[in-house]
Design a protein around this motif. Structure first.
Motif, PDB file in Angstrom:
ATOM      1  N   VAL A 146      -5.551 -44.578  -1.224  1.00 55.14           N
ATOM      2  CA  VAL A 146      -6.124 -43.172  -0.453  1.00 55.14           C
ATOM      3  C   VAL A 146      -7.125 -42.541  -1.054  1.00 55.14           C
ATOM      4  O   VAL A 146      -7.764 -41.519  -0.291  1.00 55.14           O
TER       5      VAL A 146
ATOM      6  N   GLY B   4       5.904 -28.025  -8.920  1.00 50.65           N
ATOM      7  CA  GLY B   4       5.501 -28.966  -7.870  1.00 50.65           C
ATOM      8  C   GLY B   4       5.377 -30.438  -8.335  1.00 50.65           C
ATOM      9  O   GLY B   4       4.657 -30.847  -9.486  1.00 50.65           O
TER      10      GLY B   4
ATOM     11  N   ALA C 221      -0.922 -33.781  -8.865  1.00 52.55           N
ATOM     12  CA  ALA C 221      -1.313 -33.042 -10.142  1.00 52.55           C
ATOM     13  C   ALA C 221      -0.127 -32.877 -11.030  1.00 52.55           C
ATOM     14  O   ALA C 221      -0.335 -32.996 -12.255  1.00 52.55           O
TER      15      ALA C 221
ATOM     16  N   GLU D  73      10.593 -28.703  -8.262  1.00 55.92           N
ATOM     17  CA  GLU D  73      10.208 -29.162  -6.849  1.00 55.92           C
ATOM     18  C   GLU D  73      10.826 -28.547  -5.859  1.00 55.92           C
ATOM     19  O   GLU D  73      12.000 -28.670  -5.846  1.00 55.92           O
ATOM     20  N   ALA D  74      10.077 -27.839  -5.034  1.00 59.97           N
ATOM     21  CA  ALA D  74      10.724 -27.148  -3.875  1.00 59.97           C
ATOM     22  C   ALA D  74      11.285 -28.065  -2.814  1.00 59.97           C
ATOM     23  O   ALA D  74      12.512 -27.720  -2.444  1.00 59.97           O
TER      24      ALA D  74
ATOM     25  N   GLY E 246       4.989 -34.428  -3.039  1.00 59.36           N
ATOM     26  CA  GLY E 246       4.132 -33.698  -2.442  1.00 59.36           C
ATOM     27  C   GLY E 246       3.422 -34.274  -1.303  1.00 59.36           C
ATOM     28  O   GLY E 246       4.599 -34.696  -0.408  1.00 59.36           O
ATOM     29  N   VAL E 247       2.327 -33.826  -1.046  1.00 63.18           N
ATOM     30  CA  VAL E 247       1.689 -34.509   0.242  1.00 63.18           C
ATOM     31  C   VAL E 247       1.796 -36.080   0.347  1.00 63.18           C
ATOM     32  O   VAL E 247       2.047 -36.316   1.501  1.00 63.18           O
TER      33      VAL E 247
ATOM     34  N   ARG F 273       0.408 -45.732   5.766  1.00 60.29           N
ATOM     35  CA  ARG F 273      -0.961 -45.775   4.929  1.00 60.29           C
ATOM     36  C   ARG F 273      -0.440 -46.009   3.464  1.00 60.29           C
ATOM     37  O   ARG F 273      -1.169 -46.291   2.727  1.00 60.29           O
TER      38      ARG F 273
ATOM     39  N   VAL G 259      10.234 -22.218  -7.525  1.00 66.95           N
ATOM     40  CA  VAL G 259       9.472 -21.385  -8.408  1.00 66.95           C
ATOM     41  C   VAL G 259       8.791 -20.097  -7.584  1.00 66.95           C
ATOM     42  O   VAL G 259       8.173 -20.176  -6.806  1.00 66.95           O
TER      43      VAL G 259
ATOM     44  N   SER H 203       1.166 -26.427  -7.175  1.00 63.40           N
ATOM     45  CA  SER H 203       2.116 -26.321  -6.072  1.00 63.40           C
ATOM     46  C   SER H 203       1.217 -26.675  -4.645  1.00 63.40           C
ATOM     47  O   SER H 203       1.902 -26.378  -3.742  1.00 63.40           O
TER      48      SER H 203
ATOM     49  N   ASP I 210      -4.312 -39.208  10.474  1.00 61.31           N
ATOM     50  CA  ASP I 210      -2.980 -39.620  10.213  1.00 61.31           C
ATOM     51  C   ASP I 210      -2.197 -38.915  11.353  1.00 61.31           C
ATOM     52  O   ASP I 210      -1.163 -39.671  11.719  1.00 61.31           O
TER      53      ASP I 210
ATOM     54  N   ASP J 149      -4.688 -29.054  -5.255  1.00 62.79           N
ATOM     55  CA  ASP J 149      -4.907 -28.156  -4.245  1.00 62.79           C
ATOM     56  C   ASP J 149      -4.540 -26.494  -4.212  1.00 62.79           C
ATOM     57  O   ASP J 149      -5.182 -25.624  -3.444  1.00 62.79           O
TER      58      ASP J 149
ATOM     59  N   ALA K 280      -8.082 -30.789  -1.009  1.00 62.87           N
ATOM     60  CA  ALA K 280      -8.883 -31.404  -1.738  1.00 62.87           C
ATOM     61  C   ALA K 280      -8.426 -33.096  -1.670  1.00 62.87           C
ATOM     62  O   ALA K 280      -7.976 -33.428  -0.459  1.00 62.87           O
TER      63      ALA K 280
ATOM     64  N   VAL L 171      -6.115 -36.650  -3.593  1.00 61.46           N
ATOM     65  CA  VAL L 171      -5.457 -36.717  -4.599  1.00 61.46           C
ATOM     66  C   VAL L 171      -6.003 -37.186  -6.097  1.00 61.46           C
ATOM     67  O   VAL L 171      -5.413 -36.627  -7.008  1.00 61.46           O
TER      68      VAL L 171
END
Ligand code: FAD
Ligand code: FAD
Ligand code: SF4
Ligand code: FES
Lengths: 454, 278
Positions: free
Chosen positions: A82, A138, A142, A161-162, A168-169, A178, A204, A224, A284, A424, A430, A432
């Motif tokens: 990516v 998160g 990161a 992690e929420a 994450g993304v 992908r 959190v 996060s 995407d 981010d 931004a 990865v």
């Protein structure tokens, strides 16, 4: 690199790019000049020893190649897939001065996939336990990078992690075709195997605040990410059938809506879809819409093709798959039917003027060029702000005008003691690799801080 | 993760009391918060308001109405079963202060979620007037709990089988007869009830807070599906709300958005008691 053919792949969610067979990888690697003063390294945000790992491939010692990369990058299988290499390492490669640069990203992917295929992942040397406790907010790239680095240095690491899945993304945003989710899971399981504790379903700021966590942990890293999708602030954006890219992609990726009704979360399968934006997120979304069976998918972007911020490979993939690019086009209004569903989009034609502050030529509307196109869905992919939850619930954290957490570039430290941040949540949307780079810097700074504290 | 079901029992037809062991949520939950649950590994993430909790036992209670697929799955759970996702407390809590006299109106599952609000308001020194509304007496629950935290409890049923016969349109008159003028009105219930009450209180100038229930996915401000227009501005219910000023909401848009995933189906909520608020 071999790919699924467009007519095959638009009917499935399997990975498009199939990866190098070993012969091709070695052949490609042999093109490397092994520069004495390589530029490629400088283009890499985490400074991978690129000629070093490429040399290992040429010599057929892939295992050492893995080791080389992992000295600086914990997630090569992901980055190889990516990263915007054409903007980074490959842009700097001297072979690229005449002809194609080395396919550094594909080689990175090859090495990482080779390791995974061996079935045993090398465990790094672990430092003795320090007894220091670090909490990470998160489980995106990161957070996972910080966890990886700090557990190896002997600290006790817990990720909160929420969502119900980590990554994450990488998990909820970037589609399966992908970046297969098994790869993300593999990387997460790897840090877990090193002893990192992971609590999902833990927001959190809500379940417990940063300040409450600080009573229990010696340091906190906030990763996060971006949240809060932007809309265009034009009439009709709350019509049914208008989605943020995050919603659309989360339904499909995280919630597996493309397998509805086997999975419960529904996703719309409209026939004419407009995707607004020109970055990776827009590509995407458009390619997802194609796979969900849309008859026509239009990518609506206000500048020209050269300004598209997406990875060039994904732009080409989207074109091959039949996405129609409505360039130099700006939506000004979404028009609904009597039931509150989108039925049309009004647009303006644009032309390019002088370069603006971003260095790209500024799009200027052509007066009176309005036109209306029928659509039964629109996906808005024009960007995100940093996730507001931690800034909202952590008093005293310095926040930028754009809503991001302010940190020192050298250390990742925030305005409050014992709190670091990166990715981010600091930069806005931004990449990865920059999130991982931030993580790496913050981990080093946290380590230094914890070891000096005695 | 796995969260243990302590209780799941139908307390009145189609409404279930749902108690889950989730110590981290129980520790910090406040009135007006909600949780997001996923009934099984293939399930949707659905939001449910909190209706009570026990911090020592580490349990949280919700009342849910069985309306579609996910709530049907929840309705099949038995004590001892586990569910894979139970996350919260989410959303901003309801603002609790000494306002003076507060009217708390609950209907459907909102009878459950307004209970801890009434309790906190009472503790904060307010005069609490609770109004419970249902189609018929057999759909009322927790009346005894409300008596303990209210200065007065009013019951309205559509068929008059208990309390006053009629609908929420009669509340202003009812309060007037009792000599009550609320400084604040809070409504928790189905969308139609919250909308209707906001329309009733607007000309009276009674400030009205409603607990909005749009479709949600993440509940952390990431996806934007929960957006609604409040005072002409776009708000995300999961992080900016779910409590909003009922007089500022674009109700027409809200109702249309909430139905976005069942255009072909008969809207199950509409065909229960909810249309009877008109
Ligand atoms: C569709 C899409 C495609 C992309 N394509 C590319 C690409 O091709 N190449 C590239 O380099 N970049 C791409 N990006 C950008 C890249 O994914 C991000 O820059 C990167 O993931 C940022 O990493 P992060 O760790 O900072 O945050 P995230 O990946 O956003 O992770 C943050 C995590 O924190 C969790 N979280 C948030 N708040 C809390 C809280 N209060 N408590 C606990 N957990 C919390 C979130 O649930 C999430 O899991 C893309 C982004 C999207 C959306
Ligand atoms: C903050 C908040 C608090 C809520 N509290 C409660 C509660 O305490 N008790 C309770 O019974 N219900 C509550 N709801 C509504 C509850 O989430 C929905 O009834 C549930 O998601 C329906 O899922 P289903 O699969 O059973 O029904 P579906 O078949 O998916 O849909 C049935 C109906 O529910 C609506 N709906 C679908 N998905 C959602 C969703 N994710 N959020 C909201 N509405 C949806 C649809 O518009 C439809 O009218 C709350 C909603 C929100 C946003
Ligand atoms: S710049 Fe290109 S040729 Fe030189 S070392 Fe790097 S990859 Fe090899
Ligand atoms: S539920 Fe996704 S932003 Fe509110």
């Amino acid at each position: 690199m071999p790919k699924q053919t467009p007519w095959e792949r638009i009917k499935n969610f399997e990975e498009v790019a199939l990866g190098y067979p070993i012969e091709t990888a070695v052949e490609e690697a042999s093109r490397c000049l092994q520069c004495k003063k390589p530029f490629c390294n400088q283009g890499c945000p985490v400074g991978i020893d690129i000629p070093g790992f490429i040399k290992c491939i040429v010599e057929g010692d892939i295992a050492s190649g893995v080791k080389k990369i992992k000295e600086t990058n914990a997630l090569p299988a992901i980055c190889g897939r990516v990263c915007p290499q054409e903007e980074q390492c490959e842009k700097m490669c001297v072979v690229g001065k005449k002809g194609d640069p080395l396919s550094i990203g594909r080689l990175e992917r090859f090495v990482a996939d080779w390791e995974a295929a061996q079935g045993k992942i090398e465990v790094p040397d672990m430092a003795p336990k320090t007894g220091k406790k670090v909490a990470i907010v998160g489980a995106g790239p990161a957070g996972v990078t910080v966890a990886n680095d700090l557990i190896i240095l002997g600290h006790d690491v817990t990720i909160f992690e929420a969502l119900h899945e980590c990554g994450g993304v990488l998990m909820y945003g970037i589609p399966e075709f992908r970046l297969p989710k098994r790869i993300v899971n593999r990387e997460v399981e790897y840090v877990r195997s090193l002893g990192v504790k992971i609590y999902t379903d833990f927001v959190v700021g809500k379940t417990r605040t940063v300040d409450q966590l600080l009573k229990e942990f010696d340091a906190i890293f906030v990763g996060s990410g971006a949240g809060l999708p932007w809309f265009m602030e034009i009439p009709g954006e709350n019509l049914n059938g208008v989605f943020s890219a995050n919603e659309y992609l989360t339904r499909v990726n995280l919630m597996k809506g493309f397998r509805f009704p086997e999975y419960d979360t529904p996703v719309k399968r409209p026939s004419r879809v407009a995707v607004v934006g020109g970055g990776n997120v827009a590509m995407d979304s458009a390619r997802t819409a194609i796979r969900l069976g849309a008859d026509e998918v239009h990518l609506v972007y206000r500048r020209s093709r050269t300004e598209l911020p997406a990875r060039i490979e994904e732009v080409e993939n989207a074109e091959e798959e039949g996405v129609i690019f409505d360039l130099l086009t700006l939506p000004v209004r979404l028009i609904g039917d009597e039931r509150g569903w989108i039925k049309e989009m009004e647009c303006l034609r644009m032309e390019l003027g002088e370069p603006d502050s971003s260095g790209r030529r500024k799009p200027i509307p052509v007066e009176g060029s309005n036109f209306i196109v029928p659509f039964d869905a629109a996906v808005i992919a024009i960007g995100n702000s940093p996730n507001p939850l931690i800034p909202m619930t952590t008093p005293g954290l310095e926040i930028s005008k754009k809503g991001g957490i302010v940190t020192s570039a050298e250390t990742g430290q925030t305005s409050r003691p014992n709190i670091w941040a990166g990715g981010d949540i600091v930069r806005g949307a931004a990449t990865v690799i920059s999130a991982m780079g931030d993580g790496r810097i913050a981990a080093a700074s946290i380590h230094k801080h914890l070891m000096n504290k005695e | 993760m796995a969260y243990k079901i302590i209780e799941r029992r139908m307390i009145v037809p189609n409404l279930h009391e749902f108690i889950v062991e989730a110590p981290a949520v129980a520790e910090s939950v406040k009135p007006g918060n909600f949780v997001i649950v996923r009934p099984d590994e293939h399930g949707e993430r659905i939001p449910l308001s909190v209706a009570d909790w026990d911090r020592t036992a580490g349990t949280v209670t919700s009342i849910f109405m069985q309306v579609g697929g996910s709530t049907a799955k929840l309705a099949r759970l038995k004590p001892g079963n586990t569910i894979p996702t139970y996350v919260g407390p989410l959303g901003k809590e309801t603002v609790i202060q000494n306002f003076g006299a507060v009217l708390c109106l609950g209907g459907c599952y909102g009878i459950g979620s307004i209970y801890p609000i009434a309790r906190a308001l009472k503790e904060a020194g307010n005069k609490v007037y609770s109004v419970l509304e249902a189609r018929s007496s057999f759909l009322l629950y927790w009346e005894d709990k409300f008596h303990k935290v209210s200065d007065k409890v009013f019951i309205i049923t559509r068929d008059g089988t208990r309390g006053k016969k009629g609908h929420i349109g009669q509340i202003p008159e009812m309060l007037q007869q009792a000599g009550i003028v609320p400084n604040l009105t809070i409504v928790n219930g189905c969308t139609f009830q919250m909308m209707r009450m906001s329309q009733i209180t607007k000309p009276l100038g009674w400030k009205t807070i409603v607990n909005m229930n749009p479709i949600m996915i993440d509940g952390t401000g990431m996806c934007g599906v929960c957006r609604l227009s409040v005072g002409g501005k776009m708000k995300f219910a999961c992080v900016d709300g779910p409590d909003f000023d009922g007089h500022e909401i674009d109700w027409e848009e809200f109702l249309a958005r909430r139905k976005s995933y069942n255009p072909e189906e008969v809207d199950p909520l509409r065909h229960s008691s909810c249309r009877s608020h008109f």
